[in-house]
Design a protein around this motif. Structure first.
Motif, mmCIF file in Angstrom:
data_model
loop_
_atom_site.group_PDB
_atom_site.id
_atom_site.type_symbol
_atom_site.label_atom_id
_atom_site.label_comp_id
_atom_site.label_asym_id
_atom_site.label_seq_id
_atom_site.Cartn_x
_atom_site.Cartn_y
_atom_site.Cartn_z
ATOM 1 N N ASP A 248 -1.457 0.756 1.991
ATOM 2 C CA ASP A 248 -1.993 1.358 1.283
ATOM 3 C C ASP A 248 -3.531 1.552 2.288
ATOM 4 O OD1 ASP A 248 -3.767 -0.647 1.367
ATOM 5 O OD2 ASP A 248 -3.887 -1.635 0.127
ATOM 6 N N THR A 249 -4.211 2.235 0.927
ATOM 7 C CA THR A 249 -5.593 2.709 1.918
ATOM 8 C C THR A 249 -5.855 1.891 3.408
ATOM 9 O OG1 THR A 249 -7.006 1.983 0.196
ATOM 10 C CG2 THR A 249 -6.192 4.288 0.466
ATOM 11 N N HIS A 250 -5.647 0.901 3.337
ATOM 12 C CA HIS A 250 -6.258 0.162 4.251
ATOM 13 C C HIS A 250 -5.409 -0.901 5.342
ATOM 14 C CE1 HIS A 250 -9.995 -0.798 1.924
ATOM 15 N NE2 HIS A 250 -9.430 -0.513 0.977
ATOM 16 N N GLY A 251 -3.918 0.445 5.043
ATOM 17 C CA GLY A 251 -2.694 -0.125 5.954
ATOM 18 C C GLY A 251 -2.006 -1.260 5.477
ATOM 19 N N ASN A 252 -1.622 -1.840 4.911
ATOM 20 C CA ASN A 252 -1.656 -3.060 4.074
ATOM 21 C C ASN A 252 -0.816 -3.108 3.260
ATOM 22 O OD1 ASN A 252 -3.505 -4.949 5.726
ATOM 23 N ND2 ASN A 252 -4.602 -4.914 4.419
#
Length: 613
Positions: free
Chosen positions: A604-608
């Protein structure tokens, strides 16, 4: 039957209908969850069977904050934020994950581009090999940079909150919430809870907060310092352990009192979201879609109707004085009386003492119960049907005017569309005036896809506020043909996932509206009610509340759609629809967000990634 998407292929089987889309208040706590959905099973068989040995999810080793409240989906989102699972491209995760086709024990994610290969291999399946689960990683320096940094929430800038009365839409009084991280112009004319409670709108004496989820310490901090010890009444539906936790939250705040809503029908919730604000200068009502927790006021799209400041009536006025053409005062008093709560009696009396005549919206509420005769039209979708019948006009070619519904949770609709959606729901939402003709126009249902959630400001945790479960989805694949993407480019909020719930009837070119409703009610029978006993009785499970806009109350034939809601102006006659029109239908690769299956193939946009416990 199967659904394919860039995030995988999932097959589900139909089963009997059941009711209820929200957890009962008694089980809003974080407890071990029994599931029959495995996060690494195969979907190569035509029909998914989920009757394998149940998977008992043990409590996570990391501490969950005491104030993680709401659905299991919200609790999972909180865990994800506290201890995210980092995306790690590897052959085991980037490639197709399979289990022996004979196993059929649950869910897997496979690359839909390889479906032809799947068909070839069915007759000669490879040996079973279970892919390794993504491991939870502590938040350390190796975590990819994100807009939130090391702490999930970031502080809003100093100019985020209003220091003077903002330019507001005085005609419709419909507002979106402010979203942290957006360009300033897309928050112009929007409101944060801190703005709503500020001295700019009145000198507060007392207030009532009706809601579903509460973080009382956070809520108290949203009141300005000078009002922070003024009496607050909390109207909630919590029972047993959840009620005890709520009461414990209030220990440091002696000015908080409680009123417990009666919930006598299983799977009902107190879902209404309303503020009653009593000022030295008068009285105000706010009906909204946000819970009283920070997550709902942070990076989600929410909506609210804020009443004018209602002045006090002259002493000696009768209780019927101060009524509006929409009978808002009468209906609000009736809604409050339905609680049968002594704690609300003083508020009922205060409302009687104020002039609500400027109100131009109709109240649409739900309260739990089984209703017969004339009472069937008091609550739920039959209440909406009655208002649309009495206060809207027939429109030439209305069979071409689609219904557009937008919501953040979905209940069980039945094994096919005739059970409720295309019967009761569509019959109500297509009512226009007193015409005997009952057309069946298109119904567009807006609900975020997996890709919408993945690319949102919050990333996958945004899906915690979209608690559509696989257990419900597997019973109603037919519903997904109605789905359209959540897009809000015109408002600058495409990536602020919706918790707002809106319903409307639009012209074929989507430039005009026949009516518009903002409400707490999601797409469920629990919220809207369902007919029983050969349509002679309606059963409603939950408390809900919304306001209906009809053009006749504004001396208009239809509402023109305002194409660019921001910046807000006080003179615009167009209605500020909070998403793009026309709606965008799901493509064959799009998949509705389902909270309790994993999404590990793309960060996702947080790299998770999302791996529910």
């Amino acid at each position: 039957m199967s659904q394919d998407s860039q995030h995988g292929k999932w097959s589900v089987s139909s089963s009997e209908d059941d009711d209820g889309d929200e957890l009962p208040p008694s089980i809003k706590s974080s407890k071990p969850l029994q599931m029959t959905v495995s996060d690494h099973a195969t979907l190569s068989s035509p029909t998914l069977k989920v009757d394998a040995t149940p998977l008992v999810v043990k409590p996570e080793p990391f501490p969950v904050p005491a104030l993680v409240v709401g659905s299991e989906a919200r609790q999972q989102a909180a865990k994800n934020q506290i201890n995210p699972v980092k995306y790690e491209p590897s052959p085991s995760l980037a490639g197709k994950r399979k289990l022996d086709a004979a196993d059929g024990s649950g869910w897997a994610l496979s690359d839909s581009d390889d479906d032809d290969d799947d068909a070839k291999k069915k007759s000669n399946p490879p040996p079973a090999r279970k892919a390794p689960s993504p491991k939870r990683k502590k938040v350390v320096d190796k975590r990819p940079p994100s807009p939130h940094g090391r702490v999930y929430y970031i502080d809003e800038p100093d100019d985020f909150f209003e220091s003077s009365v903002p330019c507001l839409d005085d005609m419709f009084r419909f507002y979106l919430n402010k979203v942290t991280g957006l360009d300033r112009k897309y928050n112009s004319g929007a409101l944060h809870i801190r703005d709503v409670l500020s001295p700019l709108f009145g000198t507060l004496k007392e207030s009532v907060q009706f809601n579903y989820c509460f973080d009382l310490a956070w809520m108290v901090q949203q009141y300005p310092p000078e009002f922070r010890d003024r009496p607050v009444l909390i109207v909630h539906g919590d029972k047993r352990e959840a009620k005890a936790r709520l009461v414990q939250q209030a220990q440091p705040f002696p000015h908080i009192r409680f009123c417990q809503a009666k919930l006598d029908i299983a799977f009902g919730t107190h879902h209404t979201k309303m503020m009653l604000l009593w000022y030295e200068e008068g009285f105000r009502v706010i009906i909204l879609t946000s819970n009283l927790i920070r997550a709902d006021w942070y990076q989600k799209t929410q909506g609210m109707w804020m009443s004018p400041l209602f002045p006090r009536l002259p002493k000696g006025s009768s209780d019927t004085c101060g009524e509006s053409p929409t009978f808002f005062k009468r209906d609000l008093l009736e809604y409050l009386a339905s609680y049968r709560a002594p704690e609300l009696e003083e508020w009922i009396q205060r409302i009687k003492e104020h002039n609500l005549s400027e109100t131009r919206v109709y109240l649409v509420g739900s309260t739990p119960g089984r209703y017969v005769g004339p009472d069937m039209e008091r609550w739920g979708h039959l209440r909406l049907r009655k208002l649309l019948y009495e206060h809207t006009d027939c429109i030439p070619g209305e069979e071409q005017w689609p219904v557009v519904g937008q919501f953040s949770s979905i209940g069980s609709m039945g094994v096919d569309k005739t059970k409720w959606l295309a019967g009761e729901f569509q019959r109500t939402f297509t009512t226009l005036g007193k015409s005997s003709v009952r057309p069946s126009p298109a119904v567009h249902l807006l609900y975020p896809s997996v890709e919408d959630v993945r690319m949102s400001l919050e990333g996958y945790p945004a899906g915690g506020s979209l608690p559509y479960s696989i257990q419900t989805a597997q019973k109603q694949l037919w519903l997904h043909s109605y789905f359209h993407r959540w897009k809000a480019d015109a408002t600058g909020r495409t990536h602020a996932m919706p918790h707002i719930k809106t319903y409307m009837r639009a012209s074929p070119d989507f430039t005009q509206l026949a009516w518009f409703l903002v409400t707490s009610a999601n797409l469920s029978k629990a919220a809207w009610g369902a007919l029983e006993k050969n349509n002679t009785q309606v059963m409603v499970r939950s408390y809900e509340l919304g306001v209906l806009y009809v053009p006749s109350a504004f001396n208009m034939k239809t509402f023109p759609v305002r194409k660019n809601p921001f910046p807000v102006t006080s003179s615009s006659s167009g209605f500020p629809v909070p998403f793009d029109l026309p709606p965008t239908c799901y493509t064959p690769k799009d998949q509705p967000w389902i909270w309790n299956i994993p999404y590990s193939q793309a960060p996702d946009t947080h790299g998770n990634v999302w791996v529910p416990s």
